[in-house]
Design a protein around this motif. Structure first.
Motif, PDB file in Angstrom:
ATOM      1  N   VAL A  60       9.710 -41.345 -28.763  1.00 24.02           N
ATOM      2  CA  VAL A  60      10.299 -40.102 -28.259  1.00 24.02           C
ATOM      3  C   VAL A  60       9.946 -39.907 -26.787  1.00 24.02           C
ATOM      4  O   VAL A  60      10.797 -39.539 -25.967  1.00 24.02           O
ATOM      5  CB  VAL A  60       9.829 -38.906 -29.113  1.00 24.02           C
ATOM      6  N   ASP A  61       8.674 -40.158 -26.440  1.00 21.72           N
ATOM      7  CA  ASP A  61       8.250 -39.996 -25.046  1.00 21.72           C
ATOM      8  C   ASP A  61       8.966 -40.986 -24.129  1.00 21.72           C
ATOM      9  O   ASP A  61       9.444 -40.618 -23.051  1.00 21.72           O
ATOM     10  CB  ASP A  61       6.737 -40.180 -24.931  1.00 21.72           C
ATOM     11  N   GLU A  73      11.770 -42.453 -24.658  1.00 20.50           N
ATOM     12  CA  GLU A  73      13.200 -42.131 -24.601  1.00 20.50           C
ATOM     13  C   GLU A  73      13.473 -41.082 -23.542  1.00 20.50           C
ATOM     14  O   GLU A  73      14.453 -41.177 -22.788  1.00 20.50           O
ATOM     15  CB  GLU A  73      13.680 -41.640 -25.967  1.00 20.50           C
ATOM     16  N   GLN A  74      12.607 -40.081 -23.459  1.00 22.31           N
ATOM     17  CA  GLN A  74      12.784 -39.047 -22.448  1.00 22.31           C
ATOM     18  C   GLN A  74      12.658 -39.629 -21.044  1.00 22.31           C
ATOM     19  O   GLN A  74      13.429 -39.283 -20.140  1.00 22.31           O
ATOM     20  CB  GLN A  74      11.748 -37.935 -22.661  1.00 22.31           C
ATOM     21  N   GLN A 130      15.804 -41.853 -20.342  1.00 18.20           N
ATOM     22  CA  GLN A 130      16.996 -41.038 -20.124  1.00 18.20           C
ATOM     23  C   GLN A 130      16.948 -40.339 -18.774  1.00 18.20           C
ATOM     24  O   GLN A 130      17.973 -40.205 -18.100  1.00 18.20           O
ATOM     25  CB  GLN A 130      17.146 -40.009 -21.253  1.00 18.20           C
ATOM     26  N   GLU A 131      15.767 -39.900 -18.366  1.00 17.07           N
ATOM     27  CA  GLU A 131      15.636 -39.277 -17.049  1.00 17.07           C
ATOM     28  C   GLU A 131      15.910 -40.289 -15.940  1.00 17.07           C
ATOM     29  O   GLU A 131      16.520 -39.966 -14.924  1.00 17.07           O
ATOM     30  CB  GLU A 131      14.233 -38.685 -16.886  1.00 17.07           C
ATOM     31  N   ARG A 174      19.798 -41.162 -16.076  1.00 21.16           N
ATOM     32  CA  ARG A 174      20.731 -40.062 -15.870  1.00 21.16           C
ATOM     33  C   ARG A 174      21.125 -39.955 -14.405  1.00 21.16           C
ATOM     34  O   ARG A 174      20.271 -40.025 -13.507  1.00 21.16           O
ATOM     35  CB  ARG A 174      20.114 -38.750 -16.364  1.00 21.16           C
ATOM     36  N   ARG A 215      24.101 -41.245 -25.784  1.00 23.28           N
ATOM     37  CA  ARG A 215      23.085 -42.190 -26.278  1.00 23.28           C
ATOM     38  C   ARG A 215      23.605 -42.882 -27.536  1.00 23.28           C
ATOM     39  O   ARG A 215      23.952 -42.255 -28.515  1.00 23.28           O
ATOM     40  CB  ARG A 215      21.792 -41.440 -26.592  1.00 23.28           C
TER      41      ARG A 215
END
Length: 300
Positions: free
Chosen positions: A71-72, A74-75, A78-79, A82, A171
């Motif tokens: 989860v970490d 992935e963030q 994605q940042e 993006r 995603r």
């Protein structure tokens, strides 16, 4: 959570720990975890699954720890991927014309142009494959052909997912769907045929043809009209002064609009490209949601 003693228990706990995470992320995490655990088990043939899991608990991590890491990361990913958000504009005109600074709008417009080619290919592949699978089912190798065809469908789903993620920003999975390798090959084949995601993927491939036609038509018409509306008034003005030949003809007679109509056409030509970009961005969001719904297995 209790300490998992088998790979299946580990994966079940990992899926539970990921909880409400993105289904695409869950699919990737399950595939990576099983691949790593199976590799470790193969390197230690004399040990049981419980012993191998206990051995790599510190290196790979418990299911809840792996879930938190995914989860970490992935963030962070994605940042990093993006696109920079366009500047916030308060006025309606600023928001309307500000779409020109959004890279995702141009990527969505390109996807609309590309969708006709991909739609034709997906539709042809799905219809031909299903027809041959049904037609050959009475033969000995008919089942083998059907299994091969459905395998290619999964591969194409991954390819389309990469296109969707790169161009539309939705995603999508980067790994194949997770399958329990403890099952026999017959059970795995049966699971592939009974998996709703297999049939929803085929549905996606079939409906991409009409959607591709609509997307391509909207994109081409919007682009051509924008160019024509911008260049038209200047061409008509030059034709009226005899600089160039041409104009609008009716029954063989040249008909030129009044000068007052030309600024209106020019204004429409300036506004229309931005409207096309807004349309493309909206289509991109809808298409991304459709692909996520039909191509990605839910976490439930």
């Amino acid at each position: 959570m209790s300490t998992p003693r088998t790979i299946r228990q580990y994966l079940d706990q990992l899926r539970s720990a990921l909880g409400g995470a993105d289904p695409a992320l869950i699919q990737d995490a399950l595939y990576d975890a099983e691949d790593h655990l199976r590799s470790e088990l193969a390197e230690n043939p004399g040990k049981s699954e419980a012993e191998v899991l206990a051995k790599i608990a510190n290196s790979y991590g418990a299911p809840e720890e792996v879930a938190a890491i995914y989860v970490d990361k992935e963030q962070v990913v994605q940042e990093a991927l993006r696109s920079p958000p366009p500047p916030q504009r308060r006025s309606a005109l600023g928001r309307f014309f500000g779409v020109a600074a959004d890279p995702r709008a141009y990527a969505s417009l390109f996807y609309m142009l590309l969708s006709l080619a991909t739609g034709i290919f997906y539709f042809t592949w799905a219809v031909t494959g299903l027809s041959l699978s049904l037609g050959l089912s009475i033969l000995v190798f008919g089942v083998a052909f059907a299994v091969l065809f459905f395998g290619t469908v999964r591969v194409l789903a991954l390819v389309e997912g990469r296109i969707i993620e790169v161009m539309l920003g939705e995603r999508m999975p980067r790994r194949p769907p997770y399958t329990d390798r403890e099952l026999s090959w017959r059970s795995r084949i049966g699971a592939m045929f009974t998996d709703p995601r297999t049939w929803s993927t085929l549905l996606y491939m079939v409906i991409m043809l009409p959607l591709g036609i609509v997307y391509f038509t909207l994109a081409v018409v919007g682009i051509v009209l924008s160019v024509a509306m911008i260049a038209g008034p200047f061409a008509l003005l030059l034709a009226q002064f005899g600089v160039v030949e041409g104009g609008i003809y009716l029954d063989g007679d040249s008909v030129l609009p009044p000068i007052a109509a030309m600024p209106v056409a020019l204004l429409l030509g300036i506004v229309l490209p931005f409207a096309v970009l807004h349309l493309a961005r909206g289509v991109g969001r809808l298409q991304g949601a459709l692909a996520k719904h039909l191509l990605v297995k839910s976490s439930g």
